[in-house]
Enzyme design. Structure first.
Site, PDB file in Angstrom:
ATOM      1  N   PRO A 178       0.833  -1.217   0.000  1.00  0.00           N
ATOM      2  CG  PRO A 178       0.175  -0.872   2.219  1.00  0.00           C
ATOM      3  CD  PRO A 178       0.978  -1.807   1.343  1.00  0.00           C
ATOM      4  CB  ALA A 179       0.038   4.806  -0.662  1.00  0.00           C
ATOM      5  CD  GLU A 253      -7.153   0.389 -13.840  1.00  0.00           C
ATOM      6  OE1 GLU A 253      -7.477   1.530 -14.221  1.00  0.00           O
ATOM      7  OE2 GLU A 253      -7.637  -0.648 -14.321  1.00  0.00           O
ATOM      8  CB  CYS A 287      -7.591   8.308 -11.131  1.00  0.00           C
ATOM      9  SG  CYS A 287      -8.680   6.957 -10.690  1.00  0.00           S
ATOM     10  CB  SER A 442     -16.454   3.790  -9.518  1.00  0.00           C
ATOM     11  OG  SER A 442     -15.487   4.721  -9.920  1.00  0.00           O
TER      12      SER A 442
HETATM   13  P1  NAP Z   1       2.263   7.194  -6.796  1.00  0.00           P
HETATM   14  O1  NAP Z   1       3.199   8.173  -6.238  1.00  0.00           O
HETATM   15  O2  NAP Z   1       2.508   6.663  -8.153  1.00  0.00           O
HETATM   16  O3  NAP Z   1       2.256   5.984  -5.750  1.00  0.00           O
HETATM   17  C1  NAP Z   1       1.447   4.853  -5.928  1.00  0.00           C
HETATM   18  C2  NAP Z   1       2.103   3.655  -5.273  1.00  0.00           C
HETATM   19  O4  NAP Z   1       3.338   3.398  -5.924  1.00  0.00           O
HETATM   20  C3  NAP Z   1       2.418   3.846  -3.802  1.00  0.00           C
HETATM   21  O5  NAP Z   1       2.190   2.628  -3.136  1.00  0.00           O
HETATM   22  C4  NAP Z   1       3.885   4.186  -3.829  1.00  0.00           C
HETATM   23  O6  NAP Z   1       4.569   3.832  -2.657  1.00  0.00           O
HETATM   24  C5  NAP Z   1       4.363   3.312  -4.968  1.00  0.00           C
HETATM   25  N1  NAP Z   1       5.613   3.766  -5.544  1.00  0.00           N
HETATM   26  C6  NAP Z   1       6.113   5.025  -5.616  1.00  0.00           C
HETATM   27  N2  NAP Z   1       7.310   5.025  -6.229  1.00  0.00           N
HETATM   28  C7  NAP Z   1       7.570   3.741  -6.566  1.00  0.00           C
HETATM   29  C8  NAP Z   1       8.658   3.103  -7.214  1.00  0.00           C
HETATM   30  N3  NAP Z   1       9.712   3.769  -7.656  1.00  0.00           N
HETATM   31  N4  NAP Z   1       8.595   1.767  -7.387  1.00  0.00           N
HETATM   32  C9  NAP Z   1       7.539   1.083  -6.963  1.00  0.00           C
HETATM   33  N5  NAP Z   1       6.473   1.613  -6.326  1.00  0.00           N
HETATM   34  C10 NAP Z   1       6.497   2.943  -6.132  1.00  0.00           C
HETATM   35  O7  NAP Z   1       0.767   7.690  -6.815  1.00  0.00           O
HETATM   36  P2  NAP Z   1      -0.054   8.363  -5.624  1.00  0.00           P
HETATM   37  O8  NAP Z   1       0.412   9.762  -5.486  1.00  0.00           O
HETATM   38  O9  NAP Z   1      -0.065   7.487  -4.419  1.00  0.00           O
HETATM   39  O10 NAP Z   1      -1.543   8.310  -6.209  1.00  0.00           O
HETATM   40  C11 NAP Z   1      -2.046   9.270  -7.034  1.00  0.00           C
HETATM   41  C12 NAP Z   1      -2.035   8.815  -8.471  1.00  0.00           C
HETATM   42  O11 NAP Z   1      -2.717   7.581  -8.618  1.00  0.00           O
HETATM   43  C13 NAP Z   1      -2.765   9.788  -9.378  1.00  0.00           C
HETATM   44  O12 NAP Z   1      -2.023  10.016 -10.542  1.00  0.00           O
HETATM   45  C14 NAP Z   1      -4.061   9.055  -9.711  1.00  0.00           C
HETATM   46  O13 NAP Z   1      -4.641   9.448 -10.919  1.00  0.00           O
HETATM   47  C15 NAP Z   1      -3.620   7.652  -9.712  1.00  0.00           C
HETATM   48  N6  NAP Z   1      -4.778   6.765  -9.509  1.00  0.00           N
HETATM   49  C16 NAP Z   1      -5.228   6.052 -10.566  1.00  0.00           C
HETATM   50  C17 NAP Z   1      -6.330   5.237 -10.413  1.00  0.00           C
HETATM   51  C18 NAP Z   1      -6.839   4.434 -11.562  1.00  0.00           C
HETATM   52  O14 NAP Z   1      -7.582   3.495 -11.320  1.00  0.00           O
HETATM   53  N7  NAP Z   1      -6.465   4.720 -12.796  1.00  0.00           N
HETATM   54  C19 NAP Z   1      -6.966   5.144  -9.174  1.00  0.00           C
HETATM   55  C20 NAP Z   1      -6.485   5.894  -8.114  1.00  0.00           C
HETATM   56  C21 NAP Z   1      -5.363   6.706  -8.293  1.00  0.00           C
HETATM   57  P3  NAP Z   1       4.979   4.932  -1.544  1.00  0.00           P
HETATM   58  O15 NAP Z   1       3.709   5.527  -1.089  1.00  0.00           O
HETATM   59  O16 NAP Z   1       5.664   4.129  -0.510  1.00  0.00           O
HETATM   60  O17 NAP Z   1       5.870   5.936  -2.218  1.00  0.00           O
END
Ligand code: NAP
Length: 478
Positions: A178-179, A253, A287, A442
């Site tokens: 998870p985040a 996603e 998103c 959704s």
């Molecule tokens: P994010 O920064 O990409 O992080 C998402 C997940 O990826 C977190 O668990 C994060 O862990 C992990 N992560 C970050 N850097 C990584 C790396 N280098 N290698 C592997 N995993 C890594 O996104 P967010 O800020 O949490 O969420 C917002 C984004 O999600 C928005 O762009 C939104 O549009 C998108 N989203 C898309 C959907 C969809 O269904 N299309 C749904 C919801 C959200 P850490 O937290 O530990 O850094």
């Protein structure tokens, strides 16, 4: 929420345990800035242990009769429904969203377990004859294997449920990551799975620090056959590149930049209600949130006046006060990003109709409306992820279509107008999902996902389980 009392450790091979090197990281309440919990940080060896456990559990879980897998998922649905208020309180505490959004998310999350309990026993197969008549073709599906599930903070329960439920239904074992902002919600969901008697190793939870090398090492492990990621397009691109090394199957996603188009002749009661839903659900941190709102000149003034009335009705404050309808953003960083986008928009010629940064403090940002936003401006081409409606006025419907499709993203879109016009317009949108005279799209029964740089694959619906299955074709004598 009174003090958080749920799990704060990793869950590996059916047991809660601290990380191998004893490190922990803070989980904060964005509404107050206070410490909620110290969560175990996973070391590389913990991630390896999680993959070991998932790998060891895979043969027996994938061979478990679908009916048994289904019944486990059904028990999780029932437990989660019974515990919806507790789950919602945890979501509010660590994510900051308003109570009405959190309770909807908790119930929506439970529905994924019900839907995939029903899908577990309906995994499709097919028989066909070959055109030449020389063979019989049997198509079956097999569980893909150990699956790494990575989720974001904005829907901490729903995004985990939307991945765990189909993976388990398909016979896969999982490692959930998870985040960092929202591990408590994930831990509570894992605890519910544990209470529902998920066998040891089938579900594992890790929170690696630092995340990058740990995910790389898991993706390098030959037992990991699937990566299902929800998050930003930027991280998604990196993970696609990493997955390419071992040709790991991926479902992505990613980000969105949803257009919402109000056509001439639209029923403004419907359009305003839909816009409020599409923009303000989850405080705009979705998103699917309407990011670019294109309103036809003939309706523009009335639309603005009526949207302003509706936005004025939002009450900004902590989600712990259940009557508040707009909560905090997840962190100061996210809140500052929204404030900066609004400032930039004003610098680029937009006018603030309502809101703006002055009324807010901490991680809070008020419901805000901007008019005079230019197509292609910074706010119009960036995912806002906050409660800001950025309105573009347009004259020509064909121009509106060009502008709506003028994005590298294509996750969701909305169109409001006389039904025939709106449906015809929707078919021409480059978007994985379109709400037609509706602001909420959704549904666990519908395929969720995007085109272009919004992602690959679909979650939910009949399609969601297929992401965790491999197709096998048997060629039999005629
Ligand atoms: P994010 O920064 O990409 O992080 C998402 C997940 O990826 C977190 O668990 C994060 O862990 C992990 N992560 C970050 N850097 C990584 C790396 N280098 N290698 C592997 N995993 C890594 O996104 P967010 O800020 O949490 O969420 C917002 C984004 O999600 C928005 O762009 C939104 O549009 C998108 N989203 C898309 C959907 C969809 O269904 N299309 C749904 C919801 C959200 P850490 O937290 O530990 O850094």
């Amino acid at each position: 929420m009174t003090a958080y009392e749920g799990p704060t450790d990793l869950f590996i091979n059916g047991a809660w345990r601290a990380g191998a090197d004893g490190r922990r990281f803070p989980v904060l309440d964005p509404a107050t800035g206070k410490l909620l919990a110290s969560f175990a940080a996973a070391a590389l060896e913990d991630c390896e242990a999680a993959v070991d456990a998932a790998g060891d559990a895979f043969p027996s879980w994938s061979a478990t009769p679908p009916r048994e897998r289904s019944e486990l998922l059904r028990r999780v649905f029932e437990l989660m429904t019974a515990e919806a208020e507790t789950l919602a309180a945890i979501i509010v505490a660590e994510n900051g969203k308003a109570w009405p959004d959190a309770i909807v998310e908790a119930k929506y999350s439970a529905e994924f377990f019900r839907w995939f309990a029903e899908e577990a026993v309906r995994i499709p197969g097919e028989y066909r004859g070959s055109p030449s008549g020389d063979k019989r073709i049997v198509v079956t599906h097999q569980s893909i294997g150990v699956s790494l599930l990575i989720t974001p903070w904005n829907f901490p329960a729903a995004m985990a449920a939307r991945k765990i439920a189909p993976a388990l239904a398909a016979g896969c074992t999982v490692v959930l990551k998870p985040a960092s902002e929202t591990p408590l919600t994930a831990a509570f969901i894992v605890e519910l799975l544990n209470r529902a008697r998920v066998p040891a190793g089938v579900v594992n939870l890790v929170t690696p620090k630092p995340v990058g090398p740990a995910v790389e090492s898991m993706l390098a492990d030959a037992r990991v056959r699937k990566l299902s990621f929800t998050g930003s397009t930027e991280v998604g691109r990196q993970l696609l590149a990493s997955s390419a090394r071992r040709v790991v199957s991926t479902s992505m996603e990613l980000g969105g930049n949803a257009p919402l188009v109000v056509l001439p002749g639209a029923d403004l009661d419907v359009a305003i209600a839909g816009t409020v839903d599409a923009k303000m659900r989850n405080g705009g941190s979705a998103c699917t949130a309407a990011n670019r709102i294109y309103v036809h000149a003939s309706l523009h003034e009335e639309f603005l006046a009526r949207l302003t009335d509706r936005f004025l009705a939002f009450t900004l404050g902590p989600g712990s006060t259940r009557s508040n309808t707009l909560g905090a953003l997840v962190s100061q960083r996210e809140r500052d990003k929204v404030a900066e986008l609004v400032e930039t928009a004003v610098g680029e010629g937009a006018t603030i109709v309502l809101g703006g940064a002055d009324e807010s403090s901490g991680c809070f940002y008020p419901a805000t409306i901007l008019k005079g936003v230019a197509h292609g401006s910074t706010i119009n081409s960036t995912e806002i992820f906050g409660p800001v409606a950025a309105i573009v006025r347009y004259d020509d419907v064909e121009d509106a279509l060009l502008m709506a499709n003028d994005s590298e993203f294509g996750l969701s879109a909305y169109v409001f107008g006389p039904e025939g016009d709106a449906v015809r317009f929707a078919f021409r949108l480059q978007s994985g999902m379109v709400g037609v005279n509706r602001g909420v799209i959704s549904d666990p029964a519908a395929p969720f996902g995007g085109v272009k740089q919004s992602g690959l694959g679909r979650e939910g619906g009949f399609e969601g389980i297929l992401e965790f299955l491999e197709t096998q074709y048997l060629s039999l004598p005629a």
